[in-house]
Design a protein around this motif. Structure first.
Motif, PDB file in Angstrom:
ATOM      1  N   LEU A 324      35.287 -24.705  53.732  1.00  0.00           N
ATOM      2  CA  LEU A 324      33.847 -24.659  53.933  1.00  0.00           C
ATOM      3  C   LEU A 324      33.197 -25.977  53.516  1.00  0.00           C
ATOM      4  N   CYS A 325      33.658 -26.524  52.426  1.00  0.00           N
ATOM      5  CA  CYS A 325      33.122 -27.804  51.964  1.00  0.00           C
ATOM      6  C   CYS A 325      33.432 -28.920  52.960  1.00  0.00           C
ATOM      7  N   LEU A 326      34.658 -28.904  53.491  1.00  0.00           N
ATOM      8  CA  LEU A 326      35.029 -29.919  54.472  1.00  0.00           C
ATOM      9  C   LEU A 326      34.198 -29.785  55.746  1.00  0.00           C
ATOM     10  N   GLU A 327      33.936 -28.542  56.175  1.00  0.00           N
ATOM     11  CA  GLU A 327      33.102 -28.345  57.356  1.00  0.00           C
ATOM     12  C   GLU A 327      31.685 -28.876  57.124  1.00  0.00           C
ATOM     13  N   GLU A 328      31.146 -28.622  55.949  1.00  0.00           N
ATOM     14  CA  GLU A 328      29.810 -29.134  55.642  1.00  0.00           C
ATOM     15  C   GLU A 328      29.805 -30.659  55.617  1.00  0.00           C
ATOM     16  N   ILE A 329      30.876 -31.242  55.084  1.00  0.00           N
ATOM     17  CA  ILE A 329      30.967 -32.707  55.061  1.00  0.00           C
ATOM     18  C   ILE A 329      31.039 -33.260  56.477  1.00  0.00           C
ATOM     19  N   ASP A 330      31.840 -32.603  57.347  1.00  0.00           N
ATOM     20  CA  ASP A 330      31.931 -33.053  58.738  1.00  0.00           C
ATOM     21  C   ASP A 330      30.584 -32.955  59.438  1.00  0.00           C
ATOM     22  N   GLU A 331      29.878 -31.851  59.192  1.00  0.00           N
ATOM     23  CA  GLU A 331      28.562 -31.701  59.808  1.00  0.00           C
ATOM     24  C   GLU A 331      27.588 -32.777  59.324  1.00  0.00           C
ATOM     25  N   SER A 332      27.614 -33.063  58.039  1.00  0.00           N
ATOM     26  CA  SER A 332      26.715 -34.096  57.517  1.00  0.00           C
ATOM     27  C   SER A 332      27.073 -35.466  58.065  1.00  0.00           C
ATOM     28  N   ILE A 333      28.388 -35.713  58.219  1.00  0.00           N
ATOM     29  CA  ILE A 333      28.807 -37.001  58.792  1.00  0.00           C
ATOM     30  C   ILE A 333      28.358 -37.119  60.240  1.00  0.00           C
ATOM     31  N   ASP A 334      28.520 -36.043  61.010  1.00  0.00           N
ATOM     32  CA  ASP A 334      28.076 -36.064  62.406  1.00  0.00           C
ATOM     33  C   ASP A 334      26.569 -36.272  62.489  1.00  0.00           C
ATOM     34  N   PHE A 335      25.829 -35.587  61.622  1.00  0.00           N
ATOM     35  CA  PHE A 335      24.376 -35.750  61.629  1.00  0.00           C
ATOM     36  C   PHE A 335      23.989 -37.181  61.263  1.00  0.00           C
ATOM     37  N   LYS A 337      25.785 -39.848  61.772  1.00  0.00           N
ATOM     38  CA  LYS A 337      26.096 -40.705  62.925  1.00  0.00           C
ATOM     39  C   LYS A 337      25.013 -40.589  63.992  1.00  0.00           C
ATOM     40  N   GLN A 338      24.526 -39.378  64.228  1.00  0.00           N
ATOM     41  CA  GLN A 338      23.458 -39.204  65.202  1.00  0.00           C
ATOM     42  C   GLN A 338      22.200 -39.956  64.773  1.00  0.00           C
ATOM     43  N   LEU A 343      18.621 -44.593  65.356  1.00  0.00           N
ATOM     44  CA  LEU A 343      17.991 -45.783  64.786  1.00  0.00           C
ATOM     45  C   LEU A 343      18.397 -47.043  65.529  1.00  0.00           C
ATOM     46  N   GLU A 344      19.690 -47.132  65.897  1.00  0.00           N
ATOM     47  CA  GLU A 344      20.146 -48.298  66.639  1.00  0.00           C
ATOM     48  C   GLU A 344      19.470 -48.382  68.002  1.00  0.00           C
TER      49      GLU A 344
END
Length: 434
Positions: A324-335, A337-338, A343-344
């Motif tokens: 669950l923690c890894l999934e939350e980390i992946d979601e935060s990383i994807d967000f 990146k978006q 911004l770019e």
């Protein structure tokens, strides 16, 4: 370092260098308390460092600094020797002996440091040596070397041959100084092996941690890296010989000498075969190095997994919680990146004039609405004020009018009897006439 270039740089850095009054004050020897000559000391110290950084001088000769660098028509500063002595006392200048031999063992380096702490030479002895090292430039050059090695290696540490390390440092003299400094900081360690040839290398830590101890695997990796460099040198020689033979063969054909051209053609054939064998061997050695690197990475990953499993057991963390923690980390990383992409695109994108005009019109409408609302509020307030003022004036007018009406009524009551008497007379007169 060219003397004219040095003089031009000093005049550019010190605009009042040719001012006689200022120069006379600067060239005097230090006297009195340190607070009296501290600004002059800082001036000469900073100027020496700027000159050395501008011309890439890791080592300087004190005698040259005192007699040549700041010579103005035969006049030299009387305080530069004192400046160099203070720089040595404050650690801005180092001697080669202060760094030690990088090829010596760790124990001998520790003993050398203890000996220097017990028996430290005077600053006058230090500045009289042929050359001394500027500590600030040494640190900067060491950081540059580490950055170059980090660009070509993605691991936490790397091993290079001594020859390659010399190329990065800019020569054997600078290499010896930088390696001694990094060894003293425990960021690098010298290693060597005795095969058919004597092979020297350096193991460098590319992270904030100290370099790890030398192992047998490090010696094998050094041997493989040295072999790749030798094979690459052999390939370069074969290529040079091939190009030279090819040009000679072409010249022989143009001259009509077929026998000589045929001989050169045979040499070309042999060179081509030799190059293929050398290239195949180089590829094989590089594959072995890659396997070793992958195995080292796998080992580190395995150690990390073991440490993680041990920590999970100690803290009683379930696998589900970790997932669950890894999934939350992946979601935060994807967000994240978006957000970065948005911004770019916003920062690098170019808006069309029509889009800008539309946005401006929308903004004008919003501002117009706000102003209209504020105007309505102001108008309502003014209307209420006017109405209240009008009501007050109207009530006052009615009050005045009521007073006048009352007065007229009173006058009417006074005149009513007279009117009735006249009417009776008129009626009586009309009756007699009839």
């Amino acid at each position: 370092m060219d003397r004219d270039s040095l003089a031009h740089f000093i005049r550019r850095e010190v605009p009042d260098w040719d001012d006689e009054v200022v120069a006379t004050a600067r060239f005097k020897a230090f006297s009195g308390q340190r607070s009296d000559w501290e600004p002059r000391y800082q001036f000469w110290r900073d100027l020496i460092l700027r000159i050395a950084r501008r011309f890439g001088l890791l080592l300087i000769e004190p005698s040259q600094v005192m007699k040549e660098w700041f010579n103005r028509g035969g006049l030299t500063p009387l305080c530069v020797d004192h400046v160099l002595s203070l720089m040595y006392d404050e650690g801005d200048i180092l001697r080669k002996a202060d760094l030690g031999d990088p090829s010596s063992g760790r124990l001998s380096q520790i003993l050398r440091k203890v000996r220097l702490l017990v028996v430290r030479p005077s600053s006058a002895e230090a500045v009289l040596e042929d050359s001394v090292i500027l500590a600030a430039l040494l640190k900067e050059k060491a950081c540059e070397v580490l950055n170059v090695l980090s660009e070509s290696s993605w691991t936490s540490s790397c091993i290079v041959t001594r020859r390659r390390f010399q190329e990065i440092c800019g020569g054997p003299e600078k290499e010896s100084i930088i390696l001694s400094y990094l060894s003293g900081c425990r960021k690098a360690q010298y290693l060597s092996i005795h095969k058919k040839e004597f092979i020297e290398g350096v193991k460098v830590s590319l992270t904030a941690a100290a370099v790890s101890t030398i192992t047998s695997l490090d010696h094998d990796v050094l041997h493989l890296i040295w072999t790749t460099e030798k094979l690459q040198q052999q390939l370069d020689l074969i290529d040079q010989r091939y190009e030279k033979t090819r040009s000679l063969a072409a010249a022989s054909l143009k001259a009509g000498n077929k026998k000589v051209a045929l001989r050169y053609a045979r040499e070309l054939k042999l060179a081509s075969e030799s190059r293929e064998k050398c290239a195949a061997l180089l590829n094989r050695v590089e594959e072995v190095l890659q396997i070793v690197s992958d195995a080292e990475s796998t080992k580190k990953v395995s150690e990390a997994i073991q440490i993680g499993a041990r920590a999970m057991k100690e803290n009683k963390i379930s696998v589900g919680e970790v997932e669950l923690c890894l999934e939350e980390i992946d979601e935060s990383i994807d967000f994240q990146k978006q957000v970065e992409k948005a911004l770019e695109s916003t920062s690098t994108g170019r808006f069309e004039d029509e889009d800008v005009a539309d946005e401006l019109r929308k903004l004008e409408l919003e501002v117009g609405k706000e102003h209209s609302q504020i105007g309505d509020q102001i108008d309502n307030a003014s209307k209420e004020a006017e109405e209240s003022e009008y009501a007050a004036s109207l009530s006052e007018a009615f009050s005045n009018l009521k007073l006048e009406v009352n007065a007229s009524e009173e006058i009417g009551h006074d005149r009513a009897p007279r009117a009735s008497e006249e009417e009776r007379k008129n009626s009586k007169f009309e009756a007699e006439a009839a």
